[in-house]
Motif scaffolding. Structure first.
Motif, PDB file in Angstrom:
ATOM      1  N   PRO A  31      -6.506  -2.015  -0.492  1.00  0.00           N
ATOM      2  CA  PRO A  31      -8.018  -1.591  -0.488  1.00  0.00           C
ATOM      3  C   PRO A  31      -8.216  -1.468  -2.143  1.00  0.00           C
ATOM      4  O   PRO A  31      -7.807  -0.983  -2.765  1.00  0.00           O
ATOM      5  CB  PRO A  31      -7.976  -0.091   0.117  1.00  0.00           C
ATOM      6  CG  PRO A  31      -6.768  -0.157   0.905  1.00  0.00           C
ATOM      7  CD  PRO A  31      -5.722  -0.954   0.320  1.00  0.00           C
ATOM      8  N   THR A  32      -9.503  -1.763  -2.307  1.00  0.00           N
ATOM      9  CA  THR A  32      -9.947  -1.875  -3.617  1.00  0.00           C
ATOM     10  C   THR A  32     -11.384  -1.224  -3.675  1.00  0.00           C
ATOM     11  O   THR A  32     -12.350  -1.201  -2.451  1.00  0.00           O
ATOM     12  CB  THR A  32     -10.079  -3.127  -4.400  1.00  0.00           C
ATOM     13  OG1 THR A  32     -10.742  -4.206  -3.521  1.00  0.00           O
ATOM     14  CG2 THR A  32      -8.569  -3.852  -4.318  1.00  0.00           C
ATOM     15  N   THR A  84      -9.351  -0.934 -10.080  1.00  0.00           N
ATOM     16  CA  THR A  84      -9.390   0.113  -9.170  1.00  0.00           C
ATOM     17  C   THR A  84      -8.055   1.012  -9.627  1.00  0.00           C
ATOM     18  O   THR A  84      -8.046   2.275  -9.595  1.00  0.00           O
ATOM     19  CB  THR A  84      -9.339  -0.093  -7.667  1.00  0.00           C
ATOM     20  OG1 THR A  84     -10.336  -1.043  -7.414  1.00  0.00           O
ATOM     21  CG2 THR A  84      -9.244   1.001  -6.779  1.00  0.00           C
ATOM     22  N   VAL A 100      -2.305  -3.336   7.495  1.00  0.00           N
ATOM     23  CA  VAL A 100      -3.485  -3.933   6.723  1.00  0.00           C
ATOM     24  C   VAL A 100      -3.182  -5.276   6.088  1.00  0.00           C
ATOM     25  O   VAL A 100      -2.169  -5.704   6.021  1.00  0.00           O
ATOM     26  CB  VAL A 100      -3.886  -2.887   5.474  1.00  0.00           C
ATOM     27  CG1 VAL A 100      -4.239  -1.552   6.019  1.00  0.00           C
ATOM     28  CG2 VAL A 100      -2.577  -2.757   4.574  1.00  0.00           C
ATOM     29  N   VAL A 106       0.918  -1.204  -0.052  1.00  0.00           N
ATOM     30  CA  VAL A 106      -0.247  -0.031  -0.194  1.00  0.00           C
ATOM     31  C   VAL A 106       0.836   1.240  -0.013  1.00  0.00           C
ATOM     32  O   VAL A 106       0.420   2.480  -0.690  1.00  0.00           O
ATOM     33  CB  VAL A 106      -0.908   0.145   1.188  1.00  0.00           C
ATOM     34  CG1 VAL A 106      -1.530   1.404   1.215  1.00  0.00           C
ATOM     35  CG2 VAL A 106      -1.864  -1.034   1.213  1.00  0.00           C
TER      36      VAL A 106
END
Length: 540
Positions: free
Chosen positions: A229-230, A175, A225, A94
């Motif tokens: 994230p998507t 994304t 995490v 990330v």
């Protein structure tokens, strides 16, 4: 000559009837037809080039995916005991994605994102036609490229390092593509609103600098995490609709972009593409640095440290580094890379730490040599001062050495925290600092490839036979001058003997970088042998 005769000689002379102002689409079509008619390229060669590019891209993606998967398999398992500051591998991915976003914003500001360079700026912009129709291809090009590149890079990271398969990778790729295209479109919207390109580039640099700093904070706070994230399918569809609305808004505001901004953006993009094709990293760095530089400065420096010829050279290099925000950010980010690698249990191996030290060190070193690169391009100051060439090159190592010293302290202290001997590793890093400075100057003063000699066919086109030897000037000093660092990282131990040997290799590296010889060692040996043979023949 009659109109019929003119059309018979050249069917692309006029994109419309005489006396009428043609539409912007007709002008673009006429320009493309004229270029194709005089370029000599056929539809077969175009299809062959497209086929070759697609096959090369597919092979490159397959090799990169295989490399990332092999690296994931080779990573050591996560230890059961928690360290004081750890990051999960997903959190590091990330952070890399956020850094890529910063790089994309910075490049969008430096390259435009909308521009018209060369003949397009000279001929298209003064025409009394709708400018929107002329700039539409340029406005679409960079968002599509950004979406493709970001989708491929993030997809490889997610599928390779995190081993996500199936719909999960599709979510990540879609994304990333939406984020990449959206960032460039927002930059184009800011450009049409009158926001300076330097402000957009500065925002990207700050995002890039914030990514590793935030990662260090997350490691200290022990927060991570589990996945990248998507957007869900419904959210991706809404984002695509919003992206289309922004694209329409940008299209309707293309005519508001000032002519000066279009010319500057096109000029920087043309210079960057030419430098990339000719494998000239120095010219590419100059294009990206000067492309977002402000034309005026509110604060003047009195240069009080310039007390003589030697201090004038050092002061000039220091001012160049201080005024380049991109290079300062590059130094900060590169210093935190070893900290992050040693904080991720899966990456904290001898090979991973060594690779992080070498890559981040070379990135930081290249940021400190801007003054030497400019002096190599335009040696005005060097010629005016009463200093010989070797002395000038030694003076050019002062600023890189001063800039690489804090990098060495931070980077090698993180390695010392990983091995349990912070003081010994910091001493080794300080002893290795002159090697980085010597490599910066040696790579800055490397000669240009001889494009007049024989060429070799490569996937990037025809390249000179000696281009590899030219590009190796600089990295060769890093590889050979840091041998004690290599051994110490692989053994996870630092001894006094290694520090002494490192100091001796550093002095040798400084002597090598101070040399004004332009050829390789083999070329100099051959030249010496030829001179010796000529002298023997003359004596006979």
């Amino acid at each position: 000559m009659s109109e019929a005769a003119g059309e018979a000689l050249d069917p692309v002379v006029l994109p419309g009837r005489p006396g009428e102002i043609p539409a912007a689409r007709d002008i673009r079509r006429f320009t493309a037809q004229a270029a194709n008619a005089r370029g000599g390229a056929s539809i077969g060669s175009l299809l062959a080039s497209v086929y070759y590019a697609v096959i090369s891209l597919g092979i490159a993606i397959g090799m990169a995916l295989g490399f990332t998967q092999a690296m994931r398999v080779a990573l050591p398992p996560e230890p059961d005991v928690e360290a004081p500051a750890n990051l999960s591998l997903a959190t590091l991915v990330v952070v890399i994605v956020v850094a890529l976003v910063g790089v994309l914003v910075s490049l969008a500001g430096r390259l435009g994102p909308v521009g018209a360079g060369g003949a397009e700026a000279a001929w298209w912009l003064p025409l009394p036609v709708d400018r929107r129709g002329l700039l539409r291809p340029a406005a679409r090009r960079l968002p599509l490229v950004a979406a493709l590149v970001l989708a491929i890079l993030v997809g490889l990271l997610d599928a390779g390092l995190l081993d996500d398969v199936g719909p999960r990778v599709a979510h990540v790729i879609i994304t990333s593509a939406l984020v990449g295209a959206g960032i460039v479109l927002l930059a184009a919207l800011a450009q049409s609103a009158g926001v300076s390109r330097s402000a957009t580039a500065l925002a990207g640099d700050l995002i890039l600098a914030a990514a590793p700093v935030a990662a260090v904070g997350l490691a200290l706070a022990d927060w991570s995490v589990d996945e990248v994230p998507t957007l869900p399918w419904f959210g991706a569809a809404l984002a695509a609709l919003l992206l289309a609305a922004v694209a329409v808004l940008v299209d309707r505001r293309l005519h508001r972009i000032p002519t000066r901004s279009l010319r500057e953006s096109g000029s920087v993009a043309t210079q960057a593409v030419g430098a990339a094709v000719s494998l000239d990293s120095r010219e590419l760095g100059r294009a990206l640095t000067d492309g977002a530089a402000s034309s005026t400065r509110r604060r003047l420096s009195r240069l009080r440290t310039a007390r003589g010829p030697a201090t004038a050279v050092v002061t000039a290099d220091l001012v160049v580094l201080r005024r380049s925000v991109r290079h300062v950010v590059q130094l900060v980010v590169a210093a935190l890379v070893p900290v992050l690698v040693t904080s991720v249990p899966e990456l904290a191996s001898s090979g991973g730490v060594l690779l992080a030290l070498l890559v981040s060190g070379y990135v930081a070193m290249s940021a400190t040599g801007e003054g030497a690169r400019r002096a190599q391009m335009a040696p005005v100051l060097d010629r005016l001062l009463p200093l010989d060439a070797k002395t000038v090159r030694r003076l050019r190592m002062v600023v890189p050495g001063l800039a690489m010293l804090p990098w060495s302290v931070v980077a090698f202290a993180s390695v010392g925290r990983w091995t349990g001997d912070v003081a010994g590793w910091v001493v080794l890093g300080v002893a290795a600092t002159p090697v980085w400075a010597a490599a910066a100057v040696r790579s800055s003063y490397r000669p240009a490839p001889d494009w007049g000699g024989p060429l070799v066919s490569t996937p990037m086109g025809a390249l000179p036979t000696g281009v590899g030897a030219v590009l190796a000037r600089g990295p060769d000093v890093v590889v050979l001058g840091l041998l004690p660092v290599w051994i110490a990282v692989l053994l996870r131990h630092v001894g006094p003997t290694m520090v002494v040997i490192q100091a001796g290799l550093a002095s040798i590296a400084v002597a090598v970088a101070s040399s004004i010889a332009t050829g390789t060692m083999m070329e100099r040996m051959l030249a010496s042998q030829e001179e010796l043979d000529k002298a023997k023949k003359a004596n006979r």
